[in-house]
Design a protein around this motif. Structure first.
Motif, PDB file in Angstrom:
ATOM      1  N   ASN A   1       0.824  -1.215   0.000  1.00 23.08           N
ATOM      2  CA  ASN A   1       0.000   0.000   0.000  1.00 23.08           C
ATOM      3  C   ASN A   1       0.859   1.265   0.000  1.00 23.08           C
ATOM      4  O   ASN A   1       0.589   2.198  -0.762  1.00 23.08           O
TER       5      ASN A   1
ATOM      6  N   ALA B   1      -0.839   6.476   3.044  1.00 26.52           N
ATOM      7  CA  ALA B   1      -1.195   5.088   2.738  1.00 26.52           C
ATOM      8  C   ALA B   1      -0.620   4.139   3.778  1.00 26.52           C
ATOM      9  O   ALA B   1      -1.291   3.201   4.235  1.00 26.52           O
TER      10      ALA B   1
ATOM     11  N   THR C   1      -2.872   1.949   6.352  1.00 27.08           N
ATOM     12  CA  THR C   1      -2.714   0.493   6.306  1.00 27.08           C
ATOM     13  C   THR C   1      -2.564  -0.072   7.706  1.00 27.08           C
ATOM     14  O   THR C   1      -3.273  -1.012   8.104  1.00 27.08           O
TER      15      THR C   1
ATOM     16  N   THR D   1      -6.996  -1.587   1.412  1.00 30.40           N
ATOM     17  CA  THR D   1      -6.121  -1.542   0.238  1.00 30.40           C
ATOM     18  C   THR D   1      -6.568  -0.561  -0.854  1.00 30.40           C
ATOM     19  O   THR D   1      -5.780   0.272  -1.303  1.00 30.40           O
TER      20      THR D   1
ATOM     21  N   ALA E   1      -6.284   3.167   0.709  1.00 26.32           N
ATOM     22  CA  ALA E   1      -5.198   3.554   1.618  1.00 26.32           C
ATOM     23  C   ALA E   1      -4.690   4.987   1.437  1.00 26.32           C
ATOM     24  O   ALA E   1      -4.536   5.716   2.406  1.00 26.32           O
TER      25      ALA E   1
END
Ligand SMILES: Nc1ncnc2c1ncn2[C@@H]1O[C@H](COP(=O)(O)OP(=O)(O)O)[C@@H](O)[C@H]1O
Ligand SMILES: Nc1ncnc2c1ncn2[C@@H]1O[C@H](COP(=O)(O)OP(=O)(O)O)[C@@H](O)[C@H]1O
Ligand SMILES: Nc1ncnc2c1ncn2[C@@H]1O[C@H](COP(=O)(O)OP(=O)(O)O)[C@@H](O)[C@H]1O
Lengths: 112, 406, 406, 406, 112, 112
Positions: free
Chosen positions: C216, C230, C234, C273, C276
Motif C-alpha cells: 500500500n 497510505a 494500512t 487496500t 489507503a
C-alpha cells in the motif's frame, strides 16, 4: 498367535523391517517412543538452568505372528538390531487371543 | 556528499543482507535431521558474531584498506580507524563510510555460513569456530580485496557485481574441499537423510530471496539505475532458476518438488549474483535458466561421485557462482552499465578470458588455502564428531539442547 | 528525473511485496492438514516463477503498454522492450521504469496465489498451473489495465489505490467460482479440518502485514506524503480489523482466538487496500472496523451456504476488497489526496456510483472468465485430485515429499 | 521540508519495528511449552491492535503533544488532530508528521509485549488486556513524554537514543513487579520448563535483530550520519553480546547453546539501544560485551532469588536497558554526535549522574504504578489462571485452539 | 478382561470412537503409528535422490473391556472402520490380568 | 513376567519414573498418547466453526517386570500419579511370555 514388541534404536528400523520381510512377515506397526534404561540420558541447559533428560528416543515395532514363526522372528530381529552397545533394546513376547482383518472380517491366522 | 536516498537504501540493504544469515540457518536447518537442527542453525548464526568481530578489527582493513602490492589492504583501518560517518573518498562516496563498512560486513558474515552446508550434521563446534575464523581471514579477506578492494584482479578487469567469485565460488570450492577432508556422514549411502522440516527450508528460501535484493541491489551502493538493474535481474534470475529446476525435475524424476523449487530459486539467485548490475533483463532470464539447469545436473552428478556435500553447497553455490561468472563474460553489456564491460556476445571475447582467469585464481587459491586450514585445524582439534556423538546428534552432544518438545 | 529517495523506497517496497508471497504460503500452509502443507506452500511460491515469467513477456505490456481502446495494453513492451533504467514518461516519473515494472510484477504474482486458498488440499498441480497462467493473462492483466494502465475504468474515474479491485475483488470472485466448480474436500462437513500449525499461520500473518506496508505504501510510487498517508492507514485498518474480529468473536463464540486475530488483521488490511492513500486516519479506523466485522460475518455465512472455500478467500479477500472499494466511495477526500476524489461523505455521491460500477464490471468479468477457464482446463486435465490421492495428501501424491520427519 | 530519502527511511524503519512484534511473539512462543504457544503469541500480537488504537486517540498526544508542566502532553493531538502529511514543526522536520507518529506507535506497541515474557504461561486474557492498556496509558505514555516529548527528564539532559529507559527499563521493572505479584507457574522449581521449539525462538531472534536496525537506526529520524552510527553500533553490540554470552556460558556450563547465543544477541541489542547514536563503534563493542556478560549473570542470579520471570525479561531487557543507560553516561561522545553529550570517559561526570537520576525516576515511577495497576486489575478480574486451566494450557483454556495437529 | 488394539486409518478415528461410545464403552487410548503392510508405501524424492517410504500413517486405538463386550466391540469397530480398500487395518485381542484406576485405587472391572 | 501399562497425566511422568526407580526398576518405555474417558475434552473454534475435541494428551508408560514385583510397582505408580481428579488414568496388567535383550541375547528375567 503372539505379539512381538521390539524396542530399539531409531536407525535400526529399516534393518529390522528387512529382516522380517526376509522371513515373509508382511505387516508391522511402528511408533516413536522414549526409553529409559541402562543407556542413560544426557544433560540439557537452558539459560543456565540444567536439566537431566533420562529418556532417549527409541522406536517400537509391534508384530503379530503365528506361534511357529516366533523364534525365527526373534532371532532375525535381534541379529538385525544388535550393535553390541548398551541401549540396543528389548524384545517382549506376549499372547494374542485373536486377530481380525477389518477389510474382510477374517479372523485368526488368516487375518495376519 | 551524503545523499539521504542512497544512505537509506544501503542501510536497509545491509539489514536485508543480515537477515539472510538467519534465513540461511532456516534453509539449512530444515534439511537436516531433527537431532541436528540447532547445531546447524548455530553454525550459521554464530558467524554473525564471529565474523563481525573479526571484520571490524581485521577484515575491513584487509579487504578495503589501502592496497599493498595488489594483494591485501594494509592496517590503516584497524579497529575502524578513519571509518566514520563521513563518506569514504574511495568507495560509495554518497553514503557514510561506516555504512559501506557495515554493508560489506554482512557479506563477510554469510560466506563462511554458506560453507557449513557441506559438512552438516557431523562437525564439532570448537574446531569449526577455528576453521571459520581462519578461513575468513585467509581466504575471504584477500579474495575480497583482490576483486572489490582494488587488488590485482580488479586491476586486470575481473568483474563481480555482488559476489559470484568473492562469495559463491569461494564458498563452493571450500565446501568441496571440506566435505572430502571431513568425510561422509555415518551411514551415508545406506540410511536415508531426509529433510526433517521442509516448511522451515521454504521459509528460509523466502527470507533469502528477500535479502538477496539487498545483496545484489545494494551492491550498486546507491539507489540509482544500476541498483534498479541489479534488483530486477536478481528477481528474474531467481524466478527463472526456480522455473527451470522445477521443469527439469518434473520431467526427469516424475514430480516437481518444493525442495526443487527452492533449490532452483537459490541456484538462479546465486548464478545472477556476479552479473546482476551488468546485464539486461533478457540476459538475466537466460542466466537464471542456465543456473537452474546446471545446478540441477551438478547436484545429480554428486550422487555419482559419492562425496557427501550434505546440503549441496558445491552443486548450488559453487556451480552457480562459476556459471554466473562465465555468463557475465558472455552477457555483460556497457549499454546496461557503462561502468562494466562488454562480454563475448557484445563483441569482446577478451573479457570472457579475464573472467576465466578470475575463476582460476580464486578457485585455485581457495582450494589450496582451505585444504591447509582444514589440515591445520584437524591437527589441533579434530573437526569430526565421535561416532556415537554423531549418532546422538549435534543438538545434545555439542549444545546440550533439544530443538523440540512435544 | 530519478530521485534516489523515491527509487530506494519503491525498490524496498517491491522486496516487501515479494516477501508477501512466501508470507502467504505460510499463512495458508499452517491452516491445512499436515499432509498438504507442502502442496499448499508450492501453489503460492510457484507463482513467483510462473507469473514473473509471464509478466516480463506478456503481463507488463498487456497491463501497462500503450492503451488500445481502453481495453488492453498493446505489445510495445513485449519482453520489456523500452523498459529501461530511465523513468517511464507515463508512470512513476521519478524512478527507473524497470523499478515500476518489477514493483507491479510482485502484485501480479501474489494475486493468483491468493486464490489458492479457496481450493486448498484437493487440486492437481499440472492443471493448476494451466489455470493460474490463463487466469493471470485473461483476468489479471486486463483488469489491471482497465484500472491502473489507463483503461476505461480509469477513464471513468474508478479509483483503486493498491488493489482492492485489481487484486482482492478479482481473487475473491475467482475463489468463489473455483471452489464451487472444483467441489468440496472429501469428508467436508463430516470430518474436522483443523489447522495443523497455527504458529506457522501467525508467522505468515506477521510477514504479510510487514509486506503490506510495501504493497500500500509503495503504491504512492514515491516516498512522499501520499505514501505516508497510505502507510498509516494500512497500519490503522489492520489493527482495527484485528481488534474488531477479536471482539466480535469473543462476544459471539466465547473466546478470542489467535486465528481470529490474524484473520481480522488480514481482513482490515485487505479492506483498506483500495482506499489507503485516499482517506484520513480516522476514516481508516472505521474502514478497518468494517472490514473486521463484515469479513467475520461473511466467513460465518459461508458455513451456512455450504461451499468449501477452504481458507476463506471469498470471505476475507473478496468481501474485504468489496467493502473497501465501497468505503472508498464513502470516505475518499481530496483534502487528503488531491489526486483522488471526494466520496459520498464529502458531498460527492456520484463517486460512490462510479465505484459500484467498477465493482460490477470487475466482478462480472472475473466471474465469467474464471468460470470459462476452469471449464476449459478441466476439459483438458481435470483439476480435482483422485479420491485416494486426496486421502494420501498432496505432499506425497503431487510432490513426492513429506513435510516433517520426527 | 519533506525529504524523500528520510521519509523512505523512516517509513521502512517503521515497518521493521512493526515486524519486531511478531518476531518477539516467535521468540517468546518457542520458549514456552507447546500448550501455551498460541496464548503467548497472542499476548504479543494483540498489542498491535490494542496499543495502536490507544496510541492514535491518547498515546500520541499524551507523549508528544504540547508539554504540560514537563509531565505530560496535552490533548491537542487527540485522534491525530493536526497530525498530517506535513512535517511537524517540533519533531523530525524532514518527514511527514504522520510518519513520525506511526514510527513512534510501533515502539508503544512492542513495549508492553516485552513484559509478557515475565508472566508467561499463567495469565488470563481479559485482565491481561486491562493491565496492558492501563500500563500503556499510565506508564509508557508519561515516561515517553518525559524523555522524548520534551518533558522534565529531557530538560534535565537525560538521553535515551532509542528506548533504553522508555522501552527496556520500563518493561524490565514492570516485569519484575508483575512476576512477583502474579506468582510462579504451577510446578515451578519441580517440573522442568523446557522450550518447546527452539528453531521458532531463533527465527524470532533473526526477525528481532533485523527489526532492531529500524528501531535504533530509525531513531535518528533521518537517513544521515547519525542513523549510520546508530545502525552500526546496533549490529556491533548485538554481535558482541552474542559472542560474550556464548563464551561465558561455554566456560561456565560446558557447552555453548543456541538459546544462549540468541539471548546474548538480544542482550547486546537491548543494551546498546539507549546509546546507539551517541557512541563510537569501539565503545559499542564494549557495551555489547558488557550487555552479554551482565545479562547472563542476571539470568543466573534469578535462579537464586526464586521468582519466576519465565522468559527473563528482567534479566535481559531490564538489566540491558539499565546497563546501556549507564554505559551511555560513560561512553557518550559529542565527537560522534554533536546533539548528544560527553560521558564520564570523555571528561563529563555530571552526565553520568544525570543518567542515574533518569534511571531512578523512571524505575521508581514504573515500579510503583505497575504495582498499583496490577493490584487494581486483580481486584476486578484476577490475572492468574485457575489451577486446572493452567494445567490444560492457555491455548485451549483461553483461546479454544490447538497450536499443532499431527 | 481383554485389550482390543485397533490399527486403522487416521480419519476413521472419530467413527470408531462413536461406534464404541454407542456400546457404552467410556474409555480408550489413542496413538499415532506408522504401518507397514499390503497397502504399500510411496516414493519420495529429495534433490534427485529417491527414497522408498514403506510406512503409512495409521492410528492405534487401545480399549480395555470386559470379556463379554469383546465380540460386540470388535464387530462395531470393524463396521465403523471398514472402507473395503487394502489398508483398513487390524484388530488384535489380548488378555489383560488386571486393571487399576489410579484416582480411586479400584481394580478389576470396576476400574475400567 | 508381566507388562504394566500406565496411562496418566503428562506431568506425572517424572514422579512415576522416580517411584519405579525407587523400587529398583531400571527400564521403561514411554509414548505420548491421547486419551478418551470420563475426564472429557474441550471445545475448539476455528473461524467460527466449532469442534468438540474429546481427546486429551496423556502419557503411556510400559514396564515389563517379574511377577513378584507387580503389586509393589502398581502401588508405587498409583501413589505417584494420583491427584484425585478425574483423568488420573489407568494401570493395565497383562502377561508377557518372554523377554529378550537384543544386545546380549539373554532372555527371561535376565533380560529385563
Ligand atoms: N523393564 C523394561 N520395560 C519396558 N521397557 C524397557 C525395560 N527395560 C528397558 N526397556 C526399554 O529398552 C531400552 C533399552 O534398554 P537399556 O537398559 O538402555 O539397554 P539394553 O537394552 O542394552 O539393556 C530402554 O530405552 C527402554 O525403552
Ligand atoms: N502382522 C502384523 N503385525 C502388526 N501390525 C500389522 C500386521 N499386519 C498389518 N499390520 C498393521 O495393519 C495395517 C494395515 O495392514 P495392510 O496389510 O496394509 O492392509 P489390510 O489391513 O487391509 O490387510 C498396517 O499398516 C500395519 O500397521
Ligand atoms: N477402557 C479403557 N481402555 C483404554 N484406555 C482407557 C480406558 N478407560 C480410560 N482409559 C484411559 O485412561 C484415561 C483416563 O480415564 P478417565 O476416564 O478420563 O479418568 P479416570 O482414570 O480418572 O477414571 C483416558 O484418557 C484414557 O486414555
Amino acid at each position: 498367535m503372539k505379539k512381538i514388541e521390539v524396542i530399539t534404536r531409531n536407525y535400526k528400523l529399516d534393518d529390522v523391517k528387512e529382516a522380517l520381510t526376509g522371513l515373509g512377515i508382511k505387516g508391522m506397526t511402528v511408533s516413536e517412543v522414549k526409553g529409559f534404561g541402562r543407556q542413560g540420558g544426557h544433560k540439557e541447559v537452558y539459560r543456565g538452568a540444567e536439566y537431566q533428560v533420562d529418556f532417549v528416543p527409541k522406536v517400537k515395532i509391534d508384530i503379530v505372528i503365528d506361534d511357529e514363526l516366533v523364534s525365527d522372528a526373534v532371532e532375525a530381529i535381534a541379529a538385525a538390531a544388535r550393535t553390541g552397545q548398551v541401549g540396543d533394546g528389548k524384545i517382549f513376547i506376549s499372547p494374542i487371543d485373536d486377530v481380525v482383518r477389518i477389510r474382510t472380517g477374517e479372523s485368526g491366522s488368516e487375518a495376519i | 556528499m551524503i545523499q539521504s536516498g542512497d544512505t537509506a537504501f544501503i542501510l536497509i540493504c545491509a539489514a536485508l543482507v543480515l537477515l539472510m544469515t538467519p534465513g540461511l540457518a532456516l534453509f539449512y536447518g530444515g534439511m537436516v535431521r531433527s537431532k541436528n537442527v540447532l547445531g546447524t542453525i548455530m553454525q550459521s548464526i554464530i558467524m554473525i558474531s564471529l565474523v563481525s568481530l573479526e571484520w571490524i578489527y581485521l577484515g575491513y582493513t584487509m579487504s578495503f584498506g589501502p592496497d599493498v602490492a595488489g594483494l591485501i589492504g594494509d592496517m590503516s583501518h584497524f579497529a575502524l580507524a578513519g571509518v566514520t560517518a563521513a563518506p569514504s573518498p574511495d568507495y560509495a562516496t554518497t553514503i557514510p563510510h561506516i555504512v559501506f563498512m557495515i554493508y560489506q560486513c554482512m557479506f563477510a558474515v554469510i560466506t563462511p555460513a554458506l560453507i557449513t552446508g557441506a559438512f552438516a550434521e557431523r562437525v564439532r563446534f570448537l574446531p569449526f569456530i577455528f576453521f571459520s575464523l581462519l578461513w575468513s581471514v585467509l581466504v575471504y579477506n584477500p579474495v575480497c580485496h583482490w576483486i572489490w578492494g582494488g587488488g590485482f584482479l580488479a586491476t586486470m578487469g575481473v568483474l563481480d557485481f555482488a559476489g559470484g567469485l568473492v562469495v559463491h565460488v569461494t564458498c563452493g570450492v571450500a565446501a568441496l574441499v571440506a566435505c572430502i577432508v571431513i568425510g561422509p556422514r555415518k551411514g551415508f549411502g545406506k540410511r536415508s537423510f531426509i529433510p526433517h522440516n521442509l516448511p522451515m527450508t521454504l521459509t528460509g528460501t523466502g527470507l533469502l530471496w528477500f535479502g538477496w535484493f539487498g545483496f545484489n541491489g545494494g551492491s550498486a551502493l546507491a539507489a540509482d539505475g544500476i541498483a534498479a538493474t541489479a534488483f530486477v535481474s536478481t528477481h528474474i534470475a531467481g524466478m527463472a532458476g526456480m522455473a527451470m529446476w522445477t521443469m527439469v525435475e518434473w520431467y526427469h524424476s516424475g514430480k516437481p518438488t518444493t525442495l526443487g523449487a527452492a533449490s532452483g530459486a537459490i541456484a538462479g539467485l546465486a548464478t545472477i549474483t556476479p552479473a546482476a548490475g551488468f546485464v539486461s533483463p533478457n540476459s538475466a532470464v537466460i542466466i537464471g535458466f542456465l543456473g537452474g539447469l546446471l545446478c540441477y545436473l551438478a547436484v545429480l552428478a554428486k550422487n555419482r561421485f559419492g562425496y557427501d556435500d550434505s546440503l549441496d553447497v558445491v552443486g548450488i553455490h559453487g556451480v552457480g557462482g562459476l556459471v554466473g561468472t562465465i555468463a557475465l563474460g558472455l552477457f555483460a553489456s556497457t549499454a546496461i552499465n557503462p561502468g562494466g564491460a562488454d562480454g563475448l556476445f557484445y563483441g569482446n571475447p577478451s573479457f570472457l578470458l579475464t573472467q576465466l582467469i578470475g575463476i582460476g585464481v580464486v578457485g585455485g587459491y581457495t582450494l589450496v588455502v582451505t585444504w591447509i586450514i582444514l589440515k591445520a585445524v584437524n591437527a589441533i582439534s579434530p573437526l569430526r564428531m565421535e561416532e556415537n556423538e554423531e549418532e546422538v546428534g549435534m543438538d545434545t552432544a555439542e549444545h546440550s539442547e533439544s530443538a523440540y518438545q512435544a
